[in-house]
Design an enzyme around this catalytic site. Structure first.
Site, PDB file in Angstrom:
ATOM      1  CB  SER A   6      63.303   7.752  36.588  1.00 61.59           C
ATOM      2  OG  SER A   6      63.710   6.456  36.978  1.00 61.59           O
ATOM      3  NE  ARG A   7      56.510   5.122  32.637  1.00 64.04           N
ATOM      4  CZ  ARG A   7      56.871   5.248  31.369  1.00 64.04           C
ATOM      5  NH1 ARG A   7      57.829   4.480  30.891  1.00 64.04           N
ATOM      6  NH2 ARG A   7      56.293   6.127  30.574  1.00 64.04           N
ATOM      7  CB  VAL A   8      63.448   2.781  38.498  1.00 66.54           C
ATOM      8  CG1 VAL A   8      64.179   2.207  39.697  1.00 66.54           C
ATOM      9  CG2 VAL A   8      63.310   1.717  37.420  1.00 66.54           C
ATOM     10  CG  ASP A  57      62.027   0.425  32.686  1.00 65.10           C
ATOM     11  OD1 ASP A  57      60.958  -0.165  32.519  1.00 65.10           O
ATOM     12  OD2 ASP A  57      63.130  -0.124  32.595  1.00 65.10           O
TER      13      ASP A  57
END
Length: 523
Positions: A378-380, A353
């Site tokens: 950070s894909r979050v 992620d």
């Protein structure tokens, strides 16, 4: 409705060999840790077998041997099976008896493992006696489905300002740490484990550090540091050193995931560090070639992507119906000369992620951690940040990325306009503020206060070379004079109006006292 995977898993878990019969085979050939076995027609994939030098004793007597030698069935062939030896392969010889044990590879899990150092089979290697865990779990299992998961929202604080501000990690996320050898990848992971001591005890994650193919001296130093800093009270170390057979290096990450899943399923949070998956991939390639599996790109087997996918997919944030526990994964990948487009790095980047990319050039310039903010992500994202950190970090990442571009351009420019100079000075100061030595994670509330000071102009009068010294004094000052304000940030996880006013007052007083470089030396 019960899924097909669940039904198959239950059938496998309930499977036992036919009553009164223990199927046996004979080693036909052995070499390089692989045994070719005749017989065992009913053997299952990933089943454990026992190598027995004596043909005339019962299975129970063989298992009571002080150091039983196990194998793992990985190839099911027309006239026999191939198994990797989980131990000293020199003890296996032609004509040796092989017994089926009627179970898939399982390891002990539970609270008894906390504070211990174990091998991938769950056997203690720290000299403190056997592990008293009562529950055994299969080392492989299907990952949780989408419906069984919840969104990743709660932050996992690393204690590293640059990461918590720009590349936040959430509980249940998979964040890759990638970079060349010696750029500080392990340091980030260990600091993250150390920082969990700053978290409230009731929400503190259980940490699992998996050392794959590392020197035993390095792992021993890490264990000693964790013990000295009090972190072994919530940490488990799984080690498969470079001297261990390739099979154990291949299994080590799965052992770490299985241990972490136990705590996740108890409704707790867990963090597992895989250090590093490059070495696991090499061990799996070695095993696969010896098992006569066809090689693919860079001689890796065709299922190398599936190997890492099924491992990393086990990281999850569970839904409230399943207890709400989480397993966060920090896989580490070593690159060669910064080549992130190689086979294994691109595979793992596509599974995770986001990634924290450590650059050798930045490391050599003295930046710690040596994070390239341009390609780290950070894909979050801010979903895994507290309101306080969102407020103070703001546009830091964008400013630093712009600064790197300007810095590169500056090498070819003879003169710069005032606005560009100002941006470059601001970028250098921000870089210095985000610099952080190894082994010094900072509590979340202190991070928020320091970054607030930096982004609101309180440190603008400090010369770049004095930033580190002034920041250390600022932390001491805030801990001493603004304890109530820090506690308010920690408990509310945001900087409310009253808290902000109190923080600004303390920062103004600090700047008045330490505003010049001469004051730094005096105090």
């Amino acid at each position: 409705m019960q899924s097909i995977i669940e039904r198959i898993e239950k059938e496998i878990a309930a499977w036992t060999p036919e009553a009164g019969s223990v199927e046996t085979g004979i080693v036909r050939a052995t070499g390089d840790g692989i045994a070719l076995i005749d017989g065992l027609a009913g053997a299952l994939m990933s089943e454990i077998v026992l190598f027995d030098a004596l043909h005339d004793r019962s299975l129970e007597e063989a298992l009571r041997e002080s150091a039983p030698l196990y194998g793992l069935v990985l190839n099911l062939e027309e006239d026999g099976v191939r198994a990797v030896v989980l131990g000293d392969a020199s003890r296996v010889h032609e004509g040796m008896l092989v017994r089926r044990l009627g179970r898939l590879l399982s390891i002990p899990v539970g609270d008894a493992l906390i504070g211990r150092v174990v091998n991938p089979l769950g056997e203690a290697v720290d000299g403190k006696g056997a592990v008293a865990a009562k529950e055994m779990r299969s080392i492989e299992r299907a990952a949780y489905g989408v419906i069984e998961r919840a969104p990743v929202k709660a932050p996992l604080h690393t204690g590293i300002k640059a990461i918590d501000a720009m590349i936040p990690i959430g509980r249940g996320q998979r964040e890759l740490i990638i970079g060349d050898r010696g750029t500080g990848k392990t340091s980030i992971a260990i600091d993250t484990i150390l920082n969990q001591k700053n978290e409230p005890k009731e929400t503190r994650p259980i940490c699992i550090y998996v050392a794959i193919g590392q020197k035993e001296s390095k792992t021993a130093k890490i264990v000693a540091e964790l013990a000295e800093r009090g972190a072994m009270a919530y940490t488990i170390v799984v080690t498969a050193p470079s001297s261990a057979p390739a099979a154990l290096q291949f299994l080590a990450p799965f052992a770490g995931a299985t241990i972490g899943e136990y705590f996740m399923q108890q409704g707790k949070d867990a963090l597992v560090v895989y250090d590093d998956l490059s070495k696991q991939a090499v061990a799996y390639r070695q095993m696969s070639l010896l098992l006569r599996r066809p090689p693919g790109r860079e001689a890796y087997p065709g299922d190398i992507f599936y190997l890492h996918a099924r491992l990393l997919e086990r990281a999850a944030k569970l839904s409230p119906e399943l207890g709400g526990g989480s397993l966060t994964a920090l896989p580490i990948i070593e690159t060669q000369e910064g080549d992130v487009s190689a086979y294994i790095p691109t595979n793992v980047i596509s599974i995770t992620d986001g990634q924290i990319y450590l650059e050798a050039n930045l490391f050599n310039k003295g930046q710690r951690p040596a994070i390239n903010v341009g390609i780290s992500v950070s894909r979050v994202g801010s979903a895994a940040q507290t309101k306080a950190m969102k407020k103070v970090s703001g546009t830091i990442k964008l400013e630093l990325a712009q600064f790197r571009e300007l810095e590169a351009f500056m090498q070819f420019a003879s003169d710069l306009d005032a606005e560009t100079k100002k941006r470059i000075d601001s970028g250098r100061r921000l870089t210095e503020i985000l610099n952080q030595g190894r082994g010094a994670p900072i509590p979340f509330e202190m991070e928020a206060a320091v970054i607030f000071a930096a982004t609101n102009g309180y440190l603008d009068t400090i010369a770049q070379g004095d930033i580190a010294a002034v920041e250390a004094k600022l932390q001491d000052y805030l801990a001493r004079e603004a304890g109530g304000t820090l506690v308010a940030i920690k408990e509310s996880k945001e900087i409310r109006e009253g808290t902000e006013a109190a923080l600004r007052e303390k920062l103004a007083a600090f700047v008045e006292r330490h505003g010049g470089t001469s004051d730094v030396q005096m105090h």
